[in-house]
Design a protein around this motif. Structure first.
Motif, PDB file in Angstrom:
ATOM      1  N   LEU A  22      11.996  40.691  84.185  1.00 38.92           N
ATOM      2  CA  LEU A  22      11.851  41.134  85.573  1.00 38.92           C
ATOM      3  C   LEU A  22      11.690  40.003  86.581  1.00 38.92           C
ATOM      4  O   LEU A  22      11.788  40.245  87.778  1.00 38.92           O
ATOM      5  CB  LEU A  22      10.644  42.080  85.693  1.00 38.92           C
ATOM      6  CG  LEU A  22      10.713  43.344  84.851  1.00 38.92           C
ATOM      7  CD1 LEU A  22       9.436  44.153  85.017  1.00 38.92           C
ATOM      8  CD2 LEU A  22      11.946  44.165  85.213  1.00 38.92           C
ATOM      9  N   ARG A  68      16.760  49.188  83.498  1.00 36.96           N
ATOM     10  CA  ARG A  68      17.298  47.830  83.697  1.00 36.96           C
ATOM     11  C   ARG A  68      17.430  47.074  82.376  1.00 36.96           C
ATOM     12  O   ARG A  68      18.179  46.118  82.275  1.00 36.96           O
ATOM     13  CB  ARG A  68      16.392  47.025  84.634  1.00 36.96           C
ATOM     14  CG  ARG A  68      16.507  47.433  86.073  1.00 36.96           C
ATOM     15  CD  ARG A  68      15.555  46.698  86.961  1.00 36.96           C
ATOM     16  NE  ARG A  68      15.676  45.244  86.883  1.00 36.96           N
ATOM     17  CZ  ARG A  68      14.877  44.414  87.520  1.00 36.96           C
ATOM     18  NH1 ARG A  68      13.919  44.881  88.290  1.00 36.96           N
ATOM     19  NH2 ARG A  68      15.030  43.117  87.406  1.00 36.96           N
ATOM     20  N   LYS A  77       5.309  42.831  88.626  1.00 33.21           N
ATOM     21  CA  LYS A  77       6.469  43.670  88.926  1.00 33.21           C
ATOM     22  C   LYS A  77       6.533  44.868  87.997  1.00 33.21           C
ATOM     23  O   LYS A  77       6.883  45.972  88.426  1.00 33.21           O
ATOM     24  CB  LYS A  77       7.774  42.858  88.792  1.00 33.21           C
ATOM     25  CG  LYS A  77       8.088  42.006  89.990  1.00 33.21           C
ATOM     26  CD  LYS A  77       9.422  41.311  89.817  1.00 33.21           C
ATOM     27  CE  LYS A  77      10.467  42.106  90.560  1.00 33.21           C
ATOM     28  NZ  LYS A  77      11.777  41.448  90.620  1.00 33.21           N
ATOM     29  N   SER A  78       6.184  44.668  86.727  1.00 32.66           N
ATOM     30  CA  SER A  78       6.273  45.767  85.760  1.00 32.66           C
ATOM     31  C   SER A  78       5.299  46.891  86.080  1.00 32.66           C
ATOM     32  O   SER A  78       5.557  48.046  85.736  1.00 32.66           O
ATOM     33  CB  SER A  78       6.036  45.258  84.338  1.00 32.66           C
ATOM     34  OG  SER A  78       4.665  44.981  84.109  1.00 32.66           O
ATOM     35  N   GLU A  93       7.077  49.017  89.228  1.00 32.19           N
ATOM     36  CA  GLU A  93       8.383  49.678  89.164  1.00 32.19           C
ATOM     37  C   GLU A  93       8.701  50.159  87.755  1.00 32.19           C
ATOM     38  O   GLU A  93       8.202  49.628  86.776  1.00 32.19           O
ATOM     39  CB  GLU A  93       9.480  48.734  89.662  1.00 32.19           C
ATOM     40  CG  GLU A  93       9.665  47.477  88.816  1.00 32.19           C
ATOM     41  CD  GLU A  93      10.721  46.537  89.380  1.00 32.19           C
ATOM     42  OE1 GLU A  93      11.828  46.509  88.805  1.00 32.19           O
ATOM     43  OE2 GLU A  93      10.431  45.849  90.373  1.00 32.19           O
ATOM     44  N   ASP A  94       9.549  51.153  87.717  1.00 32.42           N
ATOM     45  CA  ASP A  94      10.053  51.639  86.437  1.00 32.42           C
ATOM     46  C   ASP A  94      11.274  50.778  86.104  1.00 32.42           C
ATOM     47  O   ASP A  94      12.272  50.807  86.815  1.00 32.42           O
ATOM     48  CB  ASP A  94      10.436  53.114  86.541  1.00 32.42           C
ATOM     49  CG  ASP A  94      10.941  53.673  85.222  1.00 32.42           C
ATOM     50  OD1 ASP A  94      10.738  53.020  84.169  1.00 32.42           O
ATOM     51  OD2 ASP A  94      11.553  54.752  85.243  1.00 32.42           O
ATOM     52  N   TYR A  95      11.201  50.040  85.050  1.00 34.92           N
ATOM     53  CA  TYR A  95      12.241  49.065  84.743  1.00 34.92           C
ATOM     54  C   TYR A  95      12.983  49.352  83.440  1.00 34.92           C
ATOM     55  O   TYR A  95      13.882  48.603  83.051  1.00 34.92           O
ATOM     56  CB  TYR A  95      11.660  47.649  84.699  1.00 34.92           C
ATOM     57  CG  TYR A  95      10.552  47.474  83.686  1.00 34.92           C
ATOM     58  CD1 TYR A  95      10.826  47.031  82.396  1.00 34.92           C
ATOM     59  CD2 TYR A  95       9.234  47.747  84.014  1.00 34.92           C
ATOM     60  CE1 TYR A  95       9.814  46.877  81.462  1.00 34.92           C
ATOM     61  CE2 TYR A  95       8.217  47.590  83.088  1.00 34.92           C
ATOM     62  CZ  TYR A  95       8.519  47.153  81.818  1.00 34.92           C
ATOM     63  OH  TYR A  95       7.522  46.994  80.901  1.00 34.92           O
ATOM     64  N   GLU A 106       9.094  42.982  79.956  1.00 36.76           N
ATOM     65  CA  GLU A 106       8.595  42.569  81.258  1.00 36.76           C
ATOM     66  C   GLU A 106       9.133  41.203  81.683  1.00 36.76           C
ATOM     67  O   GLU A 106       9.366  40.952  82.862  1.00 36.76           O
ATOM     68  CB  GLU A 106       7.056  42.529  81.263  1.00 36.76           C
ATOM     69  CG  GLU A 106       6.393  43.863  81.002  1.00 36.76           C
ATOM     70  CD  GLU A 106       6.106  44.140  79.521  1.00 36.76           C
ATOM     71  OE1 GLU A 106       6.836  43.604  78.646  1.00 36.76           O
ATOM     72  OE2 GLU A 106       5.161  44.887  79.244  1.00 36.76           O
ATOM     73  N   TYR A 108      20.059  44.755  78.190  1.00 36.40           N
ATOM     74  CA  TYR A 108      19.555  43.379  78.253  1.00 36.40           C
ATOM     75  C   TYR A 108      19.817  42.639  76.951  1.00 36.40           C
ATOM     76  O   TYR A 108      19.628  43.162  75.866  1.00 36.40           O
ATOM     77  CB  TYR A 108      18.051  43.362  78.539  1.00 36.40           C
ATOM     78  CG  TYR A 108      17.489  41.952  78.596  1.00 36.40           C
ATOM     79  CD1 TYR A 108      17.509  41.239  79.781  1.00 36.40           C
ATOM     80  CD2 TYR A 108      16.971  41.327  77.465  1.00 36.40           C
ATOM     81  CE1 TYR A 108      17.017  39.941  79.840  1.00 36.40           C
ATOM     82  CE2 TYR A 108      16.482  40.033  77.514  1.00 36.40           C
ATOM     83  CZ  TYR A 108      16.504  39.349  78.715  1.00 36.40           C
ATOM     84  OH  TYR A 108      16.020  38.060  78.776  1.00 36.40           O
TER      85      TYR A 108
END
Length: 187
Positions: A143, A79, A70-71, A74-76, A140, A83
């Motif tokens: 995610l 998000r 996923k990392s 997408e640009d995470y 990461e 955290y």
């Protein structure tokens, strides 16, 4: 993401496993002592921890792979700005008898494994956890979420799962201390 989260997890992981390894140096009689409540001996508790870690690490490894996939797609970064690990909710897992849980049969210790094999497996599991954390240094692990039914935690991310593994071991360290206390009383 705050790198402190990963650092705290790794520090507690190492400290907790160091504490576990001390239990392998105790007297054989204490190691095999069965408490009066018909609970597990310290040897069986150590075996249970290694069994549980085995199954948790299957989930954590899969979660790490999925999180890393996923990392890359997408640009995470946004998000992860706010955290934080749900520390208090997770620390309850580390408190012996803090909730009721019926463990699956495959995590039930049989008491037939050699103590040296249990220790070697725990050492390997510690290294596995550290490697998995190193693979996810930039958040990461946040995610990808995996269901955790223990104490109704629900879907938790990979970092939470690793911290769960740490807290589970702490829970049983307290249990072993209770067995040792009873043994020393001569009950």
């Amino acid at each position: 993401m705050k790198t402190e989260v990963i650092s705290i997890i790794e520090t507690e992981l190492i400290q907790t496993f160091d504490e576990l390894f001390k239990w392998f140096n105790i007297d054989r009689e204490l190691l095999n002592y069965a408490p009066s409540n018909k609970g597990w001996s310290i040897r069986k508790i150590l075996e249970h921890i290694s069994l549980t870690n085995h199954y948790l690490l299957m989930l954590i490894s899969k979660g790490t792979r999925k999180a890393l996939e996923k990392s890359r797609k997408e640009d995470y970064a946004e998000r992860l700005v706010d955290y934080d690990l749900d520390w208090q909710r997770m620390k309850i897992i580390g408190q012996h008898n803090s909730f009721v849980w019926n463990r699956p049969g495959h995590m039930e210790p049989r008491g037939k494994r050699h103590v040296a094999d249990i220790r070697q497996e725990l050492e390997s599991q510690l290294q596995q956890c550290r490697i998995l954390l190193q693979k996810m240094p930039h958040g990461e692990g946040a995610l990808y979420k995996i269901m955790m039914s223990v104490n109704n935690l629900g879907k938790i991310d990979v970092y939470h799962h690793i911290y769960f593994l740490v807290q589970h071991a702490k829970r049983h360290i307290t249990q072993m201390e209770g067995v040792e206390f009873e043994f020393n009383l001569g009950v």
